[in-house]
Design a protein around this motif. Structure first.
Motif, PDB file in Angstrom:
ATOM      1  N   THR A 179      41.202  47.379  44.386  1.00 14.19           N
ATOM      2  CA  THR A 179      39.966  47.835  44.985  1.00 14.19           C
ATOM      3  C   THR A 179      40.551  49.267  46.378  1.00 14.19           C
ATOM      4  O   THR A 179      39.722  50.152  45.734  1.00 14.19           O
ATOM      5  CB  THR A 179      39.187  47.170  45.930  1.00 14.19           C
ATOM      6  OG1 THR A 179      38.936  45.740  45.232  1.00 14.19           O
ATOM      7  CG2 THR A 179      38.596  47.610  46.582  1.00 14.19           C
ATOM      8  N   CYS A 204      29.642  51.370  45.050  1.00 18.27           N
ATOM      9  CA  CYS A 204      30.500  51.329  46.536  1.00 18.27           C
ATOM     10  C   CYS A 204      30.301  51.320  48.252  1.00 18.27           C
ATOM     11  O   CYS A 204      30.156  50.160  48.373  1.00 18.27           O
ATOM     12  CB  CYS A 204      32.007  51.714  46.377  1.00 18.27           C
ATOM     13  SG  CYS A 204      32.210  51.578  44.756  1.00 18.27           S
ATOM     14  N   GLN A 207      26.983  49.233  48.587  1.00 14.13           N
ATOM     15  CA  GLN A 207      27.358  47.592  48.352  1.00 14.13           C
ATOM     16  C   GLN A 207      28.916  47.368  49.364  1.00 14.13           C
ATOM     17  O   GLN A 207      28.330  45.990  49.787  1.00 14.13           O
ATOM     18  CB  GLN A 207      27.156  47.145  47.447  1.00 14.13           C
ATOM     19  CG  GLN A 207      26.095  47.375  45.772  1.00 14.13           C
ATOM     20  CD  GLN A 207      27.485  47.040  44.702  1.00 14.13           C
ATOM     21  OE1 GLN A 207      28.247  46.838  44.131  1.00 14.13           O
ATOM     22  NE2 GLN A 207      25.751  47.535  43.393  1.00 14.13           N
ATOM     23  N   ARG A 209      31.933  47.842  48.452  1.00 16.82           N
ATOM     24  CA  ARG A 209      32.455  47.279  47.985  1.00 16.82           C
ATOM     25  C   ARG A 209      33.728  47.997  48.024  1.00 16.82           C
ATOM     26  O   ARG A 209      33.998  49.634  47.944  1.00 16.82           O
ATOM     27  CB  ARG A 209      32.183  47.244  46.588  1.00 16.82           C
ATOM     28  CG  ARG A 209      32.986  46.712  45.381  1.00 16.82           C
ATOM     29  CD  ARG A 209      32.725  46.609  44.669  1.00 16.82           C
ATOM     30  NE  ARG A 209      33.776  46.030  43.443  1.00 16.82           N
ATOM     31  CZ  ARG A 209      34.093  45.646  41.552  1.00 16.82           C
ATOM     32  NH1 ARG A 209      31.921  46.205  41.258  1.00 16.82           N
ATOM     33  NH2 ARG A 209      34.301  45.169  41.173  1.00 16.82           N
ATOM     34  N   GLN A 213      30.230  49.156  54.876  1.00 13.76           N
ATOM     35  CA  GLN A 213      28.542  50.051  53.775  1.00 13.76           C
ATOM     36  C   GLN A 213      28.465  50.785  54.486  1.00 13.76           C
ATOM     37  O   GLN A 213      28.074  50.880  55.953  1.00 13.76           O
ATOM     38  CB  GLN A 213      27.993  48.270  53.842  1.00 13.76           C
ATOM     39  CG  GLN A 213      26.494  48.697  53.551  1.00 13.76           C
ATOM     40  CD  GLN A 213      25.880  47.412  53.120  1.00 13.76           C
ATOM     41  OE1 GLN A 213      25.880  46.501  54.580  1.00 13.76           O
ATOM     42  NE2 GLN A 213      24.512  47.519  52.131  1.00 13.76           N
TER      43      GLN A 213
END
Length: 265
Positions: A179, A204, A207, A209, A213
């Motif tokens: 990631t 990203c 969400q 990710r 956020q």
């Protein structure tokens, strides 16, 4: 003329001893004249203009690796040395063209993934990142993910923004996922203006990710991708605004995005 003040606000003058009066000093007059000539005379152009042919071949090939055919043709006209150095990349464009024909079944040929891959690999061997990305795409579609990632990474390291975006997506899907590296490549491609990378980066952020956020930040990247013509980003930008998640994005900007979306459908 007003003399500058010291920090206490008062004017202080120091006595300077002159052997003769300044106006009678030929040295001072000569110096003043020389200073005036420096500022009044236009700068001289260099006698020897830069020699583009001195750029090392490997550096030139690396710079031109992401070029499409029109840019290669233009660069080849700079000088004879550049024309010779860029010959492999011009040859790569021929293989790239035929590879796309075999990949999509166009130009009077039937679709043939093996022949397409062979053409892309020949183009990639000549240094074209465009061919590297297409080779990676075919390998990925064949289930040979390691080979696909290897070609995407090589293209990404040579500055190809599509390669950077594709590599990031592959890293997200890898097991275990990479990631952090994926986010880094997305940022590189996004700041370079790659709209798909901007959309993926916005997802990203939306969400959470791989990143903290941030809906307003996600909305800004959605907007940038939408302004670049990415349809999915147009929809998400409008949705963020309607749900009150767009932060400081102005209504006029969202209106333009919606109009773009309507004209694209």
């Amino acid at each position: 003329m007003t003399w500058p003040c010291n920090s206490d606000g008062n004017h202080h003058f120091a006595s300077l001893s002159f052997s003769r009066k300044p106006k009678e000093s030929p040295t001072l007059a000569k110096s003043s004249k020389s200073h005036l000539s420096i500022f009044s005379s236009p700068p001289k152009s260099p006698q020897n203009p830069p020699d583009f042919s001195e750029l090392p071949y490997d550096v030139l090939a690396r710079i031109a690796a992401p070029f499409a055919l029109p840019s290669l043709k233009t660069a080849s006209l700079v000088c004879r040395a550049w024309r010779d150095a860029l010959k492999p990349l011009r040859e790569a464009m021929v293989f790239l063209k035929w590879g796309k024909r075999y990949k999509n079944g166009r130009g009077g040929v039937k679709a043939n993934s093996k022949k397409a891959l062979d053409c892309f690999l020949k183009g990639a061997a000549r240094g074209s990142t465009l061919a590297m990305v297409d080779a990676g795409s075919i390998y990925w579609g064949m289930g040979k993910k390691e080979e696909g990632i290897a070609w995407y990474r090589l293209a990404a390291e040579l500055g190809d923004h599509t390669g950077q975006c594709n590599l990031a997506i592959c890293y997200f899907q890898a097991y275990p996922s990479k990631t952090r590296e994926a986010i880094g490549w997305l940022y590189q491609a996004s700041f370079a203006g790659h709209v798909r990378a901007q959309y993926q980066l916005a997802l990203c952020l939306h969400q959470g990710r791989g990143l903290e956020q941030s809906l307003p930040e996600a909305a800004r990247w959605y907007l940038r991708a939408a302004e670049g013509g990415y349809v999915h980003a147009m929809y998400n930008t409008s949705l963020c605004y309607l749900m009150g998640e767009a932060g400081e994005i102005a209504a006029a900007q969202v209106k333009n995005v919606i109009l773009q979306q309507l004209s694209a459908t």
